[in-house]
Motif scaffolding. Sequence first.
Motif, PDB file in Angstrom:
ATOM      1  N   ASP A 377       0.870  -1.042  -0.139  1.00 26.27           N
ATOM      2  CA  ASP A 377       0.097  -0.093  -0.069  1.00 26.27           C
ATOM      3  C   ASP A 377       0.874   1.241   0.001  1.00 26.27           C
ATOM      4  N   PRO A 378       0.723   1.971  -0.890  1.00 29.03           N
ATOM      5  CA  PRO A 378       1.585   3.157  -1.095  1.00 29.03           C
ATOM      6  C   PRO A 378       1.341   4.325  -0.130  1.00 29.03           C
ATOM      7  N   THR A 379       0.144   4.170   0.213  1.00 31.49           N
ATOM      8  CA  THR A 379      -0.212   5.122   1.396  1.00 31.49           C
ATOM      9  C   THR A 379       0.285   4.776   2.602  1.00 31.49           C
ATOM     10  N   TYR A 380       1.179   3.806   2.958  1.00 29.46           N
ATOM     11  CA  TYR A 380       1.254   3.342   4.244  1.00 29.46           C
ATOM     12  C   TYR A 380       2.654   3.925   4.537  1.00 29.46           C
ATOM     13  N   SER A 381       2.901   4.542   5.890  1.00 28.51           N
ATOM     14  CA  SER A 381       4.337   4.720   6.319  1.00 28.51           C
ATOM     15  C   SER A 381       4.385   4.393   7.574  1.00 28.51           C
ATOM     16  N   ALA A 382       5.799   3.884   8.138  1.00 23.80           N
ATOM     17  CA  ALA A 382       5.869   3.280   9.253  1.00 23.80           C
ATOM     18  C   ALA A 382       6.715   4.592  10.008  1.00 23.80           C
ATOM     19  N   SER A 383       6.917   5.645   9.504  1.00 24.07           N
ATOM     20  CA  SER A 383       7.572   6.837   9.882  1.00 24.07           C
ATOM     21  C   SER A 383       6.630   8.126  10.231  1.00 24.07           C
ATOM     22  N   GLY A 384       7.025   8.685  11.256  1.00 26.41           N
ATOM     23  CA  GLY A 384       6.255  10.048  11.510  1.00 26.41           C
ATOM     24  C   GLY A 384       5.107   9.781  12.306  1.00 26.41           C
ATOM     25  N   THR A 385       4.262  11.095  12.581  1.00 23.83           N
ATOM     26  CA  THR A 385       3.004  10.796  13.459  1.00 23.83           C
ATOM     27  C   THR A 385       1.878  11.544  12.371  1.00 23.83           C
ATOM     28  N   SER A 386       0.659  11.315  12.796  1.00 25.19           N
ATOM     29  CA  SER A 386      -0.515  12.106  12.309  1.00 25.19           C
ATOM     30  C   SER A 386      -1.633  12.038  13.318  1.00 25.19           C
ATOM     31  N   MET A 405       2.271   4.306  11.881  1.00 25.48           N
ATOM     32  CA  MET A 405       2.109   2.891  11.652  1.00 25.48           C
ATOM     33  C   MET A 405       0.758   2.292  11.860  1.00 25.48           C
ATOM     34  N   TYR A 406      -0.038   3.155  12.679  1.00 22.61           N
ATOM     35  CA  TYR A 406      -1.365   2.866  13.185  1.00 22.61           C
ATOM     36  C   TYR A 406      -2.393   3.688  12.630  1.00 22.61           C
ATOM     37  N   VAL A 407      -2.317   4.344  11.590  1.00 20.35           N
ATOM     38  CA  VAL A 407      -3.210   5.135  10.897  1.00 20.35           C
ATOM     39  C   VAL A 407      -3.468   4.530   9.652  1.00 20.35           C
ATOM     40  N   ASN A 408      -5.083   4.687   9.555  1.00 18.31           N
ATOM     41  CA  ASN A 408      -5.729   4.093   8.381  1.00 18.31           C
ATOM     42  C   ASN A 408      -5.363   2.414   8.108  1.00 18.31           C
ATOM     43  N   ARG A 409      -5.601   1.667   9.376  1.00 18.37           N
ATOM     44  CA  ARG A 409      -5.312   0.249   9.393  1.00 18.37           C
ATOM     45  C   ARG A 409      -6.940  -0.165   9.363  1.00 18.37           C
ATOM     46  N   GLU A 410      -6.848  -1.418   9.255  1.00 23.90           N
ATOM     47  CA  GLU A 410      -8.061  -2.197   8.889  1.00 23.90           C
ATOM     48  C   GLU A 410      -8.611  -2.186  10.223  1.00 23.90           C
ATOM     49  N   PRO A 411     -10.232  -2.460  10.365  1.00 23.30           N
ATOM     50  CA  PRO A 411     -10.799  -2.460  11.463  1.00 23.30           C
ATOM     51  C   PRO A 411     -10.594  -3.659  12.773  1.00 23.30           C
ATOM     52  N   ARG A 412     -10.020  -4.530  12.328  1.00 24.23           N
ATOM     53  CA  ARG A 412      -9.488  -5.649  13.108  1.00 24.23           C
ATOM     54  C   ARG A 412      -8.231  -5.253  13.875  1.00 24.23           C
ATOM     55  N   THR A 568      12.716   0.521  26.101  1.00 20.48           N
ATOM     56  CA  THR A 568      13.790   1.491  26.616  1.00 20.48           C
ATOM     57  C   THR A 568      13.579   2.741  26.574  1.00 20.48           C
ATOM     58  N   GLN A 569      13.062   3.391  25.413  1.00 16.28           N
ATOM     59  CA  GLN A 569      13.227   4.684  25.103  1.00 16.28           C
ATOM     60  C   GLN A 569      11.737   5.302  24.908  1.00 16.28           C
ATOM     61  N   ASN A 570      11.715   6.855  24.883  1.00 13.50           N
ATOM     62  CA  ASN A 570      10.469   7.313  24.409  1.00 13.50           C
ATOM     63  C   ASN A 570      10.631   7.692  23.060  1.00 13.50           C
ATOM     64  N   ALA A 571       9.649   8.307  22.723  1.00 13.74           N
ATOM     65  CA  ALA A 571       9.514   8.688  21.240  1.00 13.74           C
ATOM     66  C   ALA A 571      10.658   9.725  20.911  1.00 13.74           C
ATOM     67  N   PRO A 572      11.238   9.789  19.809  1.00 14.76           N
ATOM     68  CA  PRO A 572      10.881   8.833  18.652  1.00 14.76           C
ATOM     69  C   PRO A 572      11.537   7.416  18.678  1.00 14.76           C
ATOM     70  N   GLY A 573      12.711   7.267  19.517  1.00 17.60           N
ATOM     71  CA  GLY A 573      13.234   6.127  19.362  1.00 17.60           C
ATOM     72  C   GLY A 573      12.649   5.000  19.783  1.00 17.60           C
ATOM     73  N   PHE A 574      11.279   5.027  20.639  1.00 19.84           N
ATOM     74  CA  PHE A 574      10.662   4.075  21.156  1.00 19.84           C
ATOM     75  C   PHE A 574      10.044   3.339  19.619  1.00 19.84           C
ATOM     76  N   TYR A 575       9.895   3.943  18.770  1.00 20.48           N
ATOM     77  CA  TYR A 575       8.819   3.318  17.742  1.00 20.48           C
ATOM     78  C   TYR A 575       9.828   2.765  16.780  1.00 20.48           C
ATOM     79  N   THR A 576      11.090   2.541  16.993  1.00 11.89           N
ATOM     80  CA  THR A 576      12.165   1.576  16.122  1.00 11.89           C
ATOM     81  C   THR A 576      11.924   0.238  16.521  1.00 11.89           C
TER      82      THR A 576
END
Length: 611
Positions: A377-386, A405-412, A568-576
């Motif tokens: 899905d070209p609209t998906y991105s694992a980086s940044g926030t929205s 990572m959690y934006v515009n995912r499926e209902p399940r 062991t980290q806060n954002a942004p390192g937490f999301y790695t």
Amino acid sequence: MKKLLIYTAGVLLLMGNNGCKKFLNQVPDDRLTFDQMYERKSTVDQALANIYSTLPDQNYDRSASGLGNIGPWTAASDEADYTLPNFTESVNTGAWDATTGQVNYHWQNYYRGIQAASSFMANVTRCTDCNIGGIDIINRYYNEAKALRAIYYYYLIRQYGPVVLLGNDPIASDAPLEAISKPRSSMDECVDYIVSELDAVIAKLPATPQASEDYGHINASVAEAYKIKTLLTAARPLFNGNTDYAALKNSDGKQLINQTYSVAKWTRLATAAKAFLNNPNYANYALYTVSSVPTSNPVTPNTPFNRAFIATRDVFLNGWNSEIIFGRGGDVTFYQYSLAPNHNGATGGDKGGSFLSPSQQLVDAYFTANGLPIENDPTYSASGTSNYQAPDPNDQGTPRSISNMYVNREPRFYANITYSGRKWINTSSNIVTSFEFNGNAGKSAISNTDYSKTGYTSRKHLTVAGWSAGRSIFTMIRLAEIYLDYIEALQESNPSDPDILIYLNRIRSRAGIPVYGSGGIAVPSNMRDAIRRERRVELAFELDRYFYTREWKIAETTDTQIRGLNITQNAPGFYTPVVIENRVFQKKHYLWPIPNGEIQKVPVIVQNTGW
């Protein structure tokens, strides 16, 4: 007088480490004799309930192979890990063998259930008041016990492979060892026996529950569903022409796992599944859906996406709904405590153990809202926030800044996963969960193991009032699973069958994502992979994935590590994403070993390959 005892089953359990046990612990042995047990319906009911008690209880998932006859199926798969130490750690590090107590635990439990069922069947006709109400309770109970005996053999073969078939008569408690020593039957013989036993009861039991007290009892549809599950295990590559087990033979040279692949096993499965789906007696079974979303303030939009979210969440919460074929009643809060984050400063159902930690692999497996894998899905991105509005009815009108990572995912995805920045599930709570190091459920302020290893917790099977609120059942078999079994069988036996897309798309449609083909997205070129992906997310946390990866012989690839976020980290390192745990999986681990103590007592039982 002869006391009523439940003996461990035959040669395999009679001489087991625990010896014999009282049939019903709540009945003193000086008050109830064997004959008395079967004279009255009240005690016959207790005897039957004792047989049912062997069914695995997912409530005790975090006490794998220690309570509830439940194995390490969740956290020894690539779905998740438990922070709380339990037997899954031994499995995941390879630190277990045929002498390990948990290996014997399931073996004894299932054979104990088998022996209890055989004893019940041999004696239930003694009941003097069972049929007074005009209903043939004796035959009904007899056939329920017969089905349960077959079901326990099913649970044994998917865990240990070919096992010893004890026969239909109960084993006498004083039978000499040499008289009851039996070798393992072949896998094909085990499957045929289970299927024939289930076929025999299907015509003699009610098709579906006829009254409220029937729920939780074996009926014809439940027996057919277990027949399908048995045939599925038999058709998959682990037991269908698997040359890795060429040397697995009895001492007389009998081959225990057929070395010739047979597409007929898939055809047999497809036929059984289609018969279930076309059976007019089961017409009331349907995928659970909702026509509207719960009222909230601000109002939750009544969109297909939000309805799919509610449906895929509440199918596990709304009791015996149209999709549930079989379930187990009882307490669920022991399990739910593992799902609730350990929110700092919270109390009651808002403060749990954070024990069950979904893997990043599972998080990534969920489709996007466009119905595509994230890598496609070209609209998906694992980086940044929205800023994103989650579908939770208790969090409307407040878009929250979350990882993309959690934006515009499926209902399940939203029905199953708690992630940082998500409003907590309890509708009376204002908590927004954060698993970051210094977050309100982060590791920083937690001195014990009550934190998530991966930066996620599961919320599937969790009530919307928090972990301390009960619900009526744990789902064991539902219609969506039959759909998935059916299309898997068709794909392997008749890949041009149009039912593949029909039933696959029914699942996707209920899940709120675009269907494949006309009016949706392109039909996948690799349909086996598409079915595999759908099954993974649809049946997540339903004790399926562990056996899927083993029966398809892919666990050597899938079960080598667990990835999660950097807690062991806060954002942004937490999301790695990082490797949380490296795991050991060898070829021998596709099957559990036969308990060493049983082989020592009965040398004609051969050990599984590699153990």
